[in-house]
Design an enzyme around this catalytic site. Structure first.
Site, PDB file in Angstrom:
ATOM      1  N   ARG A  23       0.808  -1.218   0.000  1.00 14.90           N
ATOM      2  CA  ARG A  23       0.000   0.000   0.000  1.00 14.90           C
ATOM      3  C   ARG A  23       0.840   1.266   0.000  1.00 14.90           C
ATOM      4  O   ARG A  23       0.368   2.328  -0.355  1.00 14.90           O
ATOM      5  CB  ARG A  23      -0.924   0.022   1.215  1.00 14.90           C
ATOM      6  N   GLU A  28       6.288   7.109  12.086  1.00 15.72           N
ATOM      7  CA  GLU A  28       5.974   8.056  13.155  1.00 15.72           C
ATOM      8  C   GLU A  28       6.992   9.183  13.024  1.00 15.72           C
ATOM      9  O   GLU A  28       8.181   8.982  13.275  1.00 15.72           O
ATOM     10  CB  GLU A  28       6.113   7.340  14.502  1.00 15.72           C
ATOM     11  N   ARG A  58      19.234  28.701   1.983  1.00 13.94           N
ATOM     12  CA  ARG A  58      18.650  29.463   3.092  1.00 13.94           C
ATOM     13  C   ARG A  58      19.573  29.311   4.295  1.00 13.94           C
ATOM     14  O   ARG A  58      19.840  28.210   4.745  1.00 13.94           O
ATOM     15  CB  ARG A  58      17.252  28.946   3.423  1.00 13.94           C
ATOM     16  N   HIS A  61      21.089  30.645   9.604  1.00 13.59           N
ATOM     17  CA  HIS A  61      20.280  31.455  10.505  1.00 13.59           C
ATOM     18  C   HIS A  61      20.354  30.979  11.946  1.00 13.59           C
ATOM     19  O   HIS A  61      20.512  29.792  12.205  1.00 13.59           O
ATOM     20  CB  HIS A  61      18.805  31.416  10.071  1.00 13.59           C
ATOM     21  N   LYS A  71      15.992  23.017  16.761  1.00 14.61           N
ATOM     22  CA  LYS A  71      15.185  22.673  15.589  1.00 14.61           C
ATOM     23  C   LYS A  71      15.271  21.186  15.301  1.00 14.61           C
ATOM     24  O   LYS A  71      16.342  20.591  15.346  1.00 14.61           O
ATOM     25  CB  LYS A  71      15.683  23.427  14.350  1.00 14.61           C
ATOM     26  N   HIS A 118      21.934  27.484  11.397  1.00 12.60           N
ATOM     27  CA  HIS A 118      21.398  26.417  10.554  1.00 12.60           C
ATOM     28  C   HIS A 118      21.089  26.949   9.164  1.00 12.60           C
ATOM     29  O   HIS A 118      20.618  28.069   8.992  1.00 12.60           O
ATOM     30  CB  HIS A 118      20.115  25.863  11.183  1.00 12.60           C
ATOM     31  N   TYR A 131      10.274  22.124   9.888  1.00 12.59           N
ATOM     32  CA  TYR A 131      11.001  22.033  11.148  1.00 12.59           C
ATOM     33  C   TYR A 131      10.155  22.487  12.326  1.00 12.59           C
ATOM     34  O   TYR A 131       9.341  23.389  12.221  1.00 12.59           O
ATOM     35  CB  TYR A 131      12.325  22.788  11.097  1.00 12.59           C
ATOM     36  N   GLU A 142      16.999  37.736  15.499  1.00 13.73           N
ATOM     37  CA  GLU A 142      17.397  36.969  14.322  1.00 13.73           C
ATOM     38  C   GLU A 142      18.760  37.442  13.814  1.00 13.73           C
ATOM     39  O   GLU A 142      19.023  38.634  13.705  1.00 13.73           O
ATOM     40  CB  GLU A 142      16.347  37.140  13.224  1.00 13.73           C
ATOM     41  N   LYS A 167      19.438  39.252   2.268  1.00 18.15           N
ATOM     42  CA  LYS A 167      19.761  39.163   3.697  1.00 18.15           C
ATOM     43  C   LYS A 167      20.876  38.154   3.944  1.00 18.15           C
ATOM     44  O   LYS A 167      21.830  38.429   4.673  1.00 18.15           O
ATOM     45  CB  LYS A 167      18.506  38.773   4.491  1.00 18.15           C
ATOM     46  N   ASP A 168      20.789  36.981   3.320  1.00 17.67           N
ATOM     47  CA  ASP A 168      21.805  35.957   3.537  1.00 17.67           C
ATOM     48  C   ASP A 168      23.104  36.281   2.801  1.00 17.67           C
ATOM     49  O   ASP A 168      24.189  35.933   3.269  1.00 17.67           O
ATOM     50  CB  ASP A 168      21.272  34.583   3.121  1.00 17.67           C
TER      51      ASP A 168
END
Length: 176
Positions: A23, A28, A58, A61, A71, A118, A131, A142, A167-168
């Protein structure tokens, strides 16, 4: 679930138990009791999700104390090269990083505790990354590290185009 140690003892790779048959499969993806028993006694307060196309980078951060976030990250579709950098100045692994490929196929997750920067590079179009965080987002706390900080020596995968936002791109470089 299987918990795998990394080069930084507090960062863990999690391989969930996956049950497959004709199937499809079942796993979990989150169990508070198991997580607390095997990894860390943490409460998650926020879930985030992003969609990125191949080549989107990304990060790196983080949020400053008292708003630092742990996270638990994973990929729902697609794949990423995921990086956690230890920015805890009192840590024996300060300035070191862990990198792992997270994919929809391998179903691995990465636990990144508070005190880490991260980031990730999407390796496929339409990558959905999710996350759980131990703290709420706080704009004033930040911060970002530049993903190409030479002293970090992160070996990002070679892609023809890497898409990084302003920004990055203008984040500060990591220095000891």
């Amino acid at each position: 679930m299987k918990v795998i140690d990394t080069a930084i003892p507090d960062v863990k790779i999690i391989e969930p138990d996956v049950f497959s048959d004709e199937r499809g499969w079942f796993m979990e993806s989150w169990n508070h009791k198991s997580f607390c028993k095997q990894i860390a006694n943490r409460e998650f307060v926020q879930d985030n999700q992003s969609l990125s196309h191949r080549g989107v980078l990304r990060g790196l951060h983080y949020q400053t104390s008292p708003f630092a976030q742990g996270k638990l990250v994973r990929v729902i579709t697609g794949s990423v090269f995921d990086v956690a950098v230890d920015i805890r100045k009192s840590s024996k692994t300060y300035g070191r990083h862990v990198a792992v490929e997270l994919t929809a196929e391998n179903k691995k997750m990465l636990w990144i505790p508070e005190g880490f920067a991260h980031g990730f590079l999407a390796l496929e179009d339409n990558t959905i990354f999710t996350y759980k965080t131990t703290g709420y987002y706080n704009k004033e706390s930040e911060r970002s590290l530049h993903w190409k900080s030479p002293v970090l020596n992160i070996e990002w995968p070679s892609l023809e185009d890497i898409n990084v936002n302003e920004k990055d791109s203008s984040a500060h470089f990591f220095n000891y």
